[in-house]
Write an enzyme that holds these catalytic residues in place. Structure first.
Site, PDB file in Angstrom:
ATOM      1  N   GLY A  86       0.825  -1.215   0.000  1.00  0.00           N
ATOM      2  CA  GLY A  86       0.000   0.000   0.000  1.00  0.00           C
ATOM      3  C   GLY A  86       0.852   1.254   0.000  1.00  0.00           C
ATOM      4  O   GLY A  86       2.071   1.204   0.184  1.00  0.00           O
ATOM      5  N   LYS A 104       3.813  12.523  -3.175  1.00  0.00           N
ATOM      6  CA  LYS A 104       4.725  11.487  -2.694  1.00  0.00           C
ATOM      7  C   LYS A 104       5.628  12.122  -1.634  1.00  0.00           C
ATOM      8  O   LYS A 104       6.288  13.116  -1.910  1.00  0.00           O
ATOM      9  CB  LYS A 104       5.555  10.983  -3.887  1.00  0.00           C
ATOM     10  CG  LYS A 104       6.007   9.551  -3.760  1.00  0.00           C
ATOM     11  CD  LYS A 104       6.593   9.055  -5.070  1.00  0.00           C
ATOM     12  CE  LYS A 104       7.500   7.856  -4.820  1.00  0.00           C
ATOM     13  NZ  LYS A 104       8.137   7.374  -6.041  1.00  0.00           N
ATOM     14  N   GLY A 117       6.907   7.963   5.911  1.00  0.00           N
ATOM     15  CA  GLY A 117       5.977   8.588   4.969  1.00  0.00           C
ATOM     16  C   GLY A 117       6.578   9.761   4.217  1.00  0.00           C
ATOM     17  O   GLY A 117       5.875  10.487   3.512  1.00  0.00           O
ATOM     18  N   ARG A 167       3.078  13.668  -8.277  1.00  0.00           N
ATOM     19  CA  ARG A 167       3.124  12.745  -9.413  1.00  0.00           C
ATOM     20  C   ARG A 167       1.762  12.700 -10.099  1.00  0.00           C
ATOM     21  O   ARG A 167       0.726  12.674  -9.453  1.00  0.00           O
ATOM     22  CB  ARG A 167       3.503  11.357  -8.903  1.00  0.00           C
ATOM     23  CG  ARG A 167       3.555  10.298  -9.969  1.00  0.00           C
ATOM     24  CD  ARG A 167       4.399   9.131  -9.533  1.00  0.00           C
ATOM     25  NE  ARG A 167       3.740   8.302  -8.542  1.00  0.00           N
ATOM     26  CZ  ARG A 167       4.310   7.226  -8.001  1.00  0.00           C
ATOM     27  NH1 ARG A 167       5.536   6.872  -8.338  1.00  0.00           N
ATOM     28  NH2 ARG A 167       3.671   6.499  -7.118  1.00  0.00           N
ATOM     29  N   ARG A 174      -1.870  -1.078  -9.951  1.00  0.00           N
ATOM     30  CA  ARG A 174      -0.679  -1.891 -10.170  1.00  0.00           C
ATOM     31  C   ARG A 174      -1.060  -3.362 -10.281  1.00  0.00           C
ATOM     32  O   ARG A 174      -2.163  -3.743  -9.871  1.00  0.00           O
ATOM     33  CB  ARG A 174       0.272  -1.735  -8.970  1.00  0.00           C
ATOM     34  CG  ARG A 174       0.638  -0.299  -8.680  1.00  0.00           C
ATOM     35  CD  ARG A 174       0.782  -0.053  -7.168  1.00  0.00           C
ATOM     36  NE  ARG A 174       0.896   1.382  -6.901  1.00  0.00           N
ATOM     37  CZ  ARG A 174       2.052   2.045  -6.880  1.00  0.00           C
ATOM     38  NH1 ARG A 174       3.173   1.389  -7.053  1.00  0.00           N
ATOM     39  NH2 ARG A 174       2.067   3.338  -6.665  1.00  0.00           N
ATOM     40  N   ASP A 239       4.398  -4.597  -7.502  1.00  0.00           N
ATOM     41  CA  ASP A 239       3.744  -3.375  -7.019  1.00  0.00           C
ATOM     42  C   ASP A 239       4.257  -2.141  -7.750  1.00  0.00           C
ATOM     43  O   ASP A 239       3.726  -1.045  -7.566  1.00  0.00           O
ATOM     44  CB  ASP A 239       3.943  -3.209  -5.504  1.00  0.00           C
ATOM     45  CG  ASP A 239       5.404  -3.282  -5.100  1.00  0.00           C
ATOM     46  OD1 ASP A 239       6.057  -4.283  -5.431  1.00  0.00           O
ATOM     47  OD2 ASP A 239       5.899  -2.342  -4.466  1.00  0.00           O
ATOM     48  N   ASN A 240       5.284  -2.318  -8.557  1.00  0.00           N
ATOM     49  CA  ASN A 240       5.828  -1.179  -9.304  1.00  0.00           C
ATOM     50  C   ASN A 240       5.546  -1.292 -10.789  1.00  0.00           C
ATOM     51  O   ASN A 240       6.177  -0.609 -11.594  1.00  0.00           O
ATOM     52  CB  ASN A 240       7.341  -1.072  -9.076  1.00  0.00           C
ATOM     53  CG  ASN A 240       7.665  -0.655  -7.655  1.00  0.00           C
ATOM     54  OD1 ASN A 240       6.833  -0.078  -6.955  1.00  0.00           O
ATOM     55  ND2 ASN A 240       8.873  -0.960  -7.214  1.00  0.00           N
TER      56      ASN A 240
HETATM   57  P1  AMP Z   1       9.059   1.343  -3.223  1.00  0.00           P
HETATM   58  O1  AMP Z   1      10.274   0.541  -3.026  1.00  0.00           O
HETATM   59  O2  AMP Z   1       9.306   2.819  -3.219  1.00  0.00           O
HETATM   60  O3  AMP Z   1       8.259   0.890  -4.398  1.00  0.00           O
HETATM   61  O4  AMP Z   1       8.160   1.095  -1.930  1.00  0.00           O
HETATM   62  C1  AMP Z   1       7.783  -0.178  -1.474  1.00  0.00           C
HETATM   63  C2  AMP Z   1       6.805  -0.036  -0.329  1.00  0.00           C
HETATM   64  O5  AMP Z   1       7.396   0.627   0.779  1.00  0.00           O
HETATM   65  C3  AMP Z   1       5.562   0.766  -0.680  1.00  0.00           C
HETATM   66  O6  AMP Z   1       4.489   0.209   0.006  1.00  0.00           O
HETATM   67  C4  AMP Z   1       5.908   2.139  -0.166  1.00  0.00           C
HETATM   68  O7  AMP Z   1       4.766   2.905   0.100  1.00  0.00           O
HETATM   69  C5  AMP Z   1       6.672   1.799   1.105  1.00  0.00           C
HETATM   70  N1  AMP Z   1       7.593   2.878   1.495  1.00  0.00           N
HETATM   71  C6  AMP Z   1       8.726   3.230   0.875  1.00  0.00           C
HETATM   72  N2  AMP Z   1       9.326   4.259   1.506  1.00  0.00           N
HETATM   73  C7  AMP Z   1       8.552   4.590   2.555  1.00  0.00           C
HETATM   74  C8  AMP Z   1       8.632   5.571   3.595  1.00  0.00           C
HETATM   75  N3  AMP Z   1       9.637   6.441   3.680  1.00  0.00           N
HETATM   76  N4  AMP Z   1       7.636   5.587   4.498  1.00  0.00           N
HETATM   77  C9  AMP Z   1       6.616   4.726   4.447  1.00  0.00           C
HETATM   78  N5  AMP Z   1       6.490   3.772   3.501  1.00  0.00           N
HETATM   79  C10 AMP Z   1       7.441   3.691   2.555  1.00  0.00           C
HETATM   80 MG    MG Z   2       6.626   1.294  -5.267  1.00  0.00          MG
END
Ligand code: AMP
Ligand code: MG
Length: 465
Positions: A86, A104, A117, A167, A174, A239-240
């Site tokens: 999520g 973001k 976050g 964004r 996804r 998820d990406n």
């Molecule tokens: P990503 O690698 O950026 O595709 O993120 C993978 C997962 O980790 C997703 O669910 C993101 O929302 C979560 N995520 C990444 N960075 C953070 C962050 N700094 N705080 C909270 N969730 C994060």
């Molecule tokens: Mg991601």
């Protein structure tokens, strides 16, 4: 103020998201706003640059009409399944002109787990540059509407300046969104997702099989396009990968300098799972996960559903190969030849001599001397050139519209980020401007063309967290 939000996603069943508001930041300031994209969305450029606009882009004010939420999704990360990911650091404000507007780095959500976050400035600038460069090259991608400094620090390996990135996407659905519902056996939500995705992206498609067919075709084409510009996504987790077929989630991604099919960029990708040449295979693997998630909606009879899904998945290699061959045939200026062997022998030559991917293709329209100068040992390059010259009449003007001069090279992105950390955003704006015209000679900015010198090589980029 009121913005023309529509918010179809917020009207989906409650299983799709969690309502959450952005967390205000201390002292926001605007780094960049994308006037052209703003205008496409019907937003007044003056608004994006106003105090009110800044407050929205920073998450300090919620415009009337927005219904902020964090989207639920699951995903296979490096092959392992997480049923609960999520939006942990992204908040969807709603849709304007049919496009998702998402902040973001706007603060924690119910999906943040142990994350804060937030986003650091570096990843914000990286995503801005790379996604806009991708767009300028005509490759489907999410876009950058704005970048904001939060005026707060975020704790990464060291404290860093925080940023918020706005964004814009055709949607943020996804493969992992379908997996989220499938993992819970929630067929009602899964069905709602299929209908919604088809309505939004594939109005002609019928049902889950129709969605699968379309996503396969779009992603096969997308990966071929990435490879045509030497792009490595870096984290092709399910998820990406977007159901719309846009490039999404620019984390540890990169455009290659020296050509190496085994090149990878993410430092956590130790096995090279997401290396350049593995991308089509991984896309097909991901699409197989999508097919699995959709199976119960494809046919009530499981065996029949599997058969139908398999028949679609088996089309992937041919769709990819045709797109790849078309792209590379155009790159060498012989759009009708489709000479696989000629293309492969050039790629082998480049890999064998660590030639620069972008410079080699562009140099091909510059004459034999320019081309052979790209190789350490120019003998084999001249032999290849002889074969190429006799293969047909080359369409130089086509070549110059498909072979970029300027790509967001990692060593230059790093330079821009380093300057920005010292409050100097001039290099960022300059590089962005150059990247907006990737095919046009810009002699005054030739330093952005070149491969890194040995001291400048950046081997790995870091996860955008
Ligand atoms: P990503 O690698 O950026 O595709 O993120 C993978 C997962 O980790 C997703 O669910 C993101 O929302 C979560 N995520 C990444 N960075 C953070 C962050 N700094 N705080 C909270 N969730 C994060
Ligand atoms: Mg991601």
């Amino acid at each position: 103020m009121t913005l023309p939000f529509q918010n179809t996603y917020a009207k989906l069943p409650a299983t799709f998201f969690e309502e959450v508001e952005p967390t205000p930041v201390l002292q926001p300031s605007l780094i960049a706003a994308n006037d052209d994209l703003g205008q496409e969305l019907g937003l007044d450029p003056a608004f994006l640059r106003s105090e009110e606009g800044l407050a929205v882009l920073a998450g300090n004010a919620i415009p009337e009409g927005a219904e902020p939420l964090a989207m639920a999704y699951a995903g296979h990360q490096f092959g392992g399944f997480s049923p609960q990911l999520g939006d942990g650091r992204a908040i969807l404000l709603g849709e304007i002109a049919g496009k998702d507007i998402q902040l973001k780095g706007a603060g924690p959500t119910p999906f943040s787990r142990r994350g804060d976050g937030r986003s650091a400035l570096g990843p914000v600038l990286r995503e801005y540059l790379v996604s806009e460069a991708m767009h300028a090259m005509g490759i489907p991608t999410t876009r950058a509407l704005a970048a904001v400094l939060s005026g707060e620090l975020v704790l990464r390996e060291a404290p860093e300046k925080g940023g918020i990135f706005t964004r814009v996407a055709s949607s943020h659905l996804r493969i992992g969104t379908a997996q989220f519902f499938a993992a819970r056996g929630d067929l009602e939500s899964l069905k709602a997702l299929v209908d919604y995705a088809n309505q939004r992206h594939y109005p002609e498609a019928i049902g889950a099989l129709g969605l699968l067919q379309n996503v396969i075709a779009r992603q096969a084409d997308l990966v071929a396009r990435w490879m045509g510009v030497g792009f490595i996504h870096g984290v092709m987790n399910t998820d990406n990968m977007s159901l719309s077929g846009e490039t999404i989630d620019y984390g540890p991604c990169a455009f290659m300098d020296q050509f190496d099919p085994a090149q990878k960029f993410s430092y956590i990708d130790r096995q090279g799972r997401y290396a350049y040449a593995n991308q089509p295979g991984i896309a097909q693997w991901n699409l197989t996960r999508l097919a699995e998630a959709l199976l119960p909606l494809i046919d009530d009879n499981e065996e029949k559903a599997v058969e139908l899904a398999k028949a679609e998945l088996e089309k992937f290699p041919d769709i990819f190969k045709a797109a790849h061959l078309k792209i590379f045939s155009e790159k060498i200026g012989l759009p009708d030849n489709r000479d696989e062997e000629l293309i492969q022998s050039l790629l082998d030559l480049m890999a064998g001599q660590q030639a620069d991917f972008t410079l080699v293709f562009r140099s091909l329209s510059g004459g034999p001397e320019t081309f052979s100068a790209q190789f350490k040992d120019d003998g084999p390059a001249r032999n290849w050139l002889d074969r190429w010259l006799t293969a047909g009449k080359h369409d130089i003007s086509l070549m110059n519209t498909v072979n970029p001069i300027f790509i967001p090279r990692n060593h230059r992105i790093e330079e821009v980020i380093e300057a920005a950390k010292q409050d100097n955003f001039i290099p960022f704006h300059e590089f962005l401007k150059v990247l907006q015209q990737p095919y046009v000679e810009q002699p005054e900015f030739s330093r952005y063309q070149s491969s890194p010198s040995p001291g400048e090589v950046v081997c790995a980029t870091f996860c955008g967290t």
